[in-house]
Design an enzyme around this catalytic site. Structure first.
Site, PDB file in Angstrom:
ATOM      1  N   SER A   5      45.256  54.314  57.468  1.00  0.00           N
ATOM      2  CA  SER A   5      45.718  54.326  58.855  1.00  0.00           C
ATOM      3  C   SER A   5      44.677  54.875  59.826  1.00  0.00           C
ATOM      4  O   SER A   5      44.690  54.511  60.992  1.00  0.00           O
ATOM      5  CB  SER A   5      47.017  55.120  58.963  1.00  0.00           C
ATOM      6  OG  SER A   5      46.862  56.422  58.455  1.00  0.00           O
TER       7      SER A   5
ATOM      8  N   HIS B 179      50.270  49.134  57.937  1.00  0.00           N
ATOM      9  CA  HIS B 179      49.361  48.470  58.881  1.00  0.00           C
ATOM     10  C   HIS B 179      48.964  47.067  58.440  1.00  0.00           C
ATOM     11  O   HIS B 179      48.166  46.416  59.107  1.00  0.00           O
ATOM     12  CB  HIS B 179      48.114  49.323  59.097  1.00  0.00           C
ATOM     13  CG  HIS B 179      48.432  50.682  59.626  1.00  0.00           C
ATOM     14  ND1 HIS B 179      48.670  50.937  60.953  1.00  0.00           N
ATOM     15  CD2 HIS B 179      48.625  51.865  58.985  1.00  0.00           C
ATOM     16  CE1 HIS B 179      48.968  52.212  61.114  1.00  0.00           C
ATOM     17  NE2 HIS B 179      48.944  52.799  59.936  1.00  0.00           N
TER      18      HIS B 179
ATOM     19  N   LYS C  76      55.666  48.983  63.622  1.00  0.00           N
ATOM     20  CA  LYS C  76      54.275  48.689  64.009  1.00  0.00           C
ATOM     21  C   LYS C  76      54.179  47.200  64.374  1.00  0.00           C
ATOM     22  O   LYS C  76      54.703  46.811  65.396  1.00  0.00           O
ATOM     23  CB  LYS C  76      53.347  49.163  62.905  1.00  0.00           C
ATOM     24  CG  LYS C  76      53.337  50.699  62.914  1.00  0.00           C
ATOM     25  CD  LYS C  76      52.637  51.391  61.795  1.00  0.00           C
ATOM     26  CE  LYS C  76      52.767  52.900  62.015  1.00  0.00           C
ATOM     27  NZ  LYS C  76      52.450  53.692  60.852  1.00  0.00           N
TER      28      LYS C  76
HETATM   29  C1  LIG Z   1      53.068  54.996  60.440  1.00  0.00           C
HETATM   30  C2  LIG Z   1      52.926  55.177  58.991  1.00  0.00           C
HETATM   31  C3  LIG Z   1      53.996  55.629  58.197  1.00  0.00           C
HETATM   32  C4  LIG Z   1      55.266  56.123  58.807  1.00  0.00           C
HETATM   33  O1  LIG Z   1      56.038  55.080  59.291  1.00  0.00           O
HETATM   34  P1  LIG Z   1      57.098  55.393  60.430  1.00  0.00           P
HETATM   35  O2  LIG Z   1      58.024  54.226  60.392  1.00  0.00           O
HETATM   36  O3  LIG Z   1      56.320  55.490  61.701  1.00  0.00           O
HETATM   37  O4  LIG Z   1      57.768  56.678  60.075  1.00  0.00           O
HETATM   38  C5  LIG Z   1      53.830  55.666  56.842  1.00  0.00           C
HETATM   39  N1  LIG Z   1      52.671  55.302  56.261  1.00  0.00           N
HETATM   40  C6  LIG Z   1      51.612  54.896  56.982  1.00  0.00           C
HETATM   41  C7  LIG Z   1      50.346  54.507  56.291  1.00  0.00           C
HETATM   42  C8  LIG Z   1      51.705  54.829  58.377  1.00  0.00           C
HETATM   43  O5  LIG Z   1      50.655  54.468  59.103  1.00  0.00           O
END
Ligand SMILES: *Cc1c(COP(=O)(O)O)cnc(C)c1O
Length: 386
Positions: A178, A206, A237
């Site tokens: 991330s 992602h 996302k």
């Molecule tokens: C954003 C993210 C999460 C958490 O997801 P949310 O739905 O925002 O709680 C978990 N793992 C990774 C790699 C992320 O980038």
């Protein structure tokens, strides 16, 4: 007992350039936002396909609320599991080519729940050192033994796997890291999991919607499939809404329904969100033009920034970090961009390792080529000034 200790901790944090504070948007998510009254061209959301404010998702959510109300009113195992949840799970499982899927309220909760449900005392979790904070928290909560390997170091992972004989083995990884934007070598990881009889838990926060055929995610990107892969993707996302899902063999999903505390002991997310997400899944499936445009922007940005004094980290994804190193310098650059009407987040420890503060640029299919040109121009101006 006073709060002076807390106060001192915050002051110390500020002195190191590490104090975090929020800014308030007064517009919907998009490349052009207003923050605390000032308009910005923004490169810091994870809304990779520009769906967060898509008119079809807005009306799907409105229709969903008309039909199903607002609150789910109970946990999934009580009376909070609705038909739209059920349908969305089936659609998601089919989309990523797995027998079953389970919705969670957030990706953070999915990670906590999966790892805690699948391993415990006497078992071992193997984790990349740059995994997302939620995976790190999940393995601590699980009480399994933790073995971390250097980022992407398959030789070290193999060594650690080969030294472990007792209990269950679970390898956990971001698919797209991330804060770095690079990919885990999932093909090699799967081969190691087969050789040492481990499960592979892939967090595709992602990659889902962005990578692979029709946005099916990282497994499709690498062309891999296996019963031993447990797949998780988030829905806040690229999917533009909220929530997360886990897709796996039916027995794994049944285990989560029974043992994942962050699934069992929480109120179900509103059914209306699942209505919106079913619509989002269709837009993702039909979104090849969005993904082609996003790819073009990525190439344009990398070309345009190749001659900066700071190095672009190796990444082909929508996450394009510029490595700065020093915390204050990263903040200065971020502030310099803000003065030019551009918003890029400076990411500092502990989110990233000490000495690797960076500007984390994220691109979205909603950006235009002109938007990317503006960012390239501003970074070159700052490179001359600083
Ligand atoms: C954003 C993210 C999460 C958490 O997801 P949310 O739905 O925002 O709680 C978990 N793992 C990774 C790699 C992320 O980038």
């Amino acid at each position: 007992m006073s709060f002076s200790e807390l106060h001192k901790e915050l002051v110390d944090r500020a002195a190191q350039g590490l104090l975090r504070a929020r800014r308030t948007l007064t517009t919907p998510q998009s490349p052009h936002i207003i923050v605390d009254g000032t308009p910005y061209l923004a490169f810091c959301s994870n809304d990779y396909l520009g769906l967060a404010n898509h008119p079809e998702l807005i009306s799907a959510l409105q229709n969903g609320a008309q039909e199903w109300g607002v609150g789910a009113g109970a946990a999934h195992l009580v009376s909070g599991h609705f038909e739209p949840h059920h349908q969305l799970e089936q659609q998601l499982a089919a989309f990523v080519d797995k027998p079953a899927a389970l919705l969670f309220s957030t990706g953070y909760m999915a990670n906590l729940g999966v790892v805690q449900a699948l391993v415990g005392k006497g078992d071992t979790v193997f984790a990349d050192k740059l995994n997302h904070a939620s995976l790190n928290d999940a393995m601590l909560l699980s009480r399994a033994e933790v073995k971390r390997y250097r980022h992407g170091d398959m030789a070290q992972l193999e060594k650690l796997l080969s030294e472990t004989s007792k209990g269950r083995k679970l390898v956990i990884t971001d698919a797209v890291f991330s804060m770095d934007g690079d990919l885990a070598p999932l093909r090699e990881m799967l081969a190691l999991c087969e050789r040492y009889d481990a499960w592979l838990y892939v967090d595709d926060a992602h990659g889902f919607g962005v990578l692979g055929e029709q946005g099916r995610g990282s497994l499709s990107h690498f062309g891999i499939a296996s019963e031993r892969i447990i797949y998780m993707a988030t829905l806040g996302k690229a999917a533009g809404v909220s929530g997360a899902f886990v897709a796996a063999e039916q027995v794994v999903i049944d285990t989560l329904v029974n043992h994942a505390n962050s699934y069992v002991y929480t109120t179900a997310s509103p059914a209306a969100l699942s209505v919106a997400l079913s619509q989002s899944l269709q837009l993702i499936e039909q979104g090849n033009e969005l993904r082609v445009h996003l790819k073009l922007l990525i190439a344009k940005l990398r070309n345009g920034l190749a001659d900066l004094p700071w190095s672009l980290m190796p990444s082909d994804t929508a996450i394009q970090p510029v490595l700065i190193g020093d915390n204050q310098r990263a903040l200065e650059l971020s502030a310099g961009l803000r003065e030019r009407g551009i918003w890029v987040a400076a990411i500092r420890p502990p989110t990233v390792p000490q000495g690797t503060a960076r500007l984390r640029i994220t691109l979205s299919a909603a950006h235009s080529e002109g938007d990317v040109d503006s960012l390239i121009g501003a970074l070159h101006e700052l490179a001359q000034e600083l």
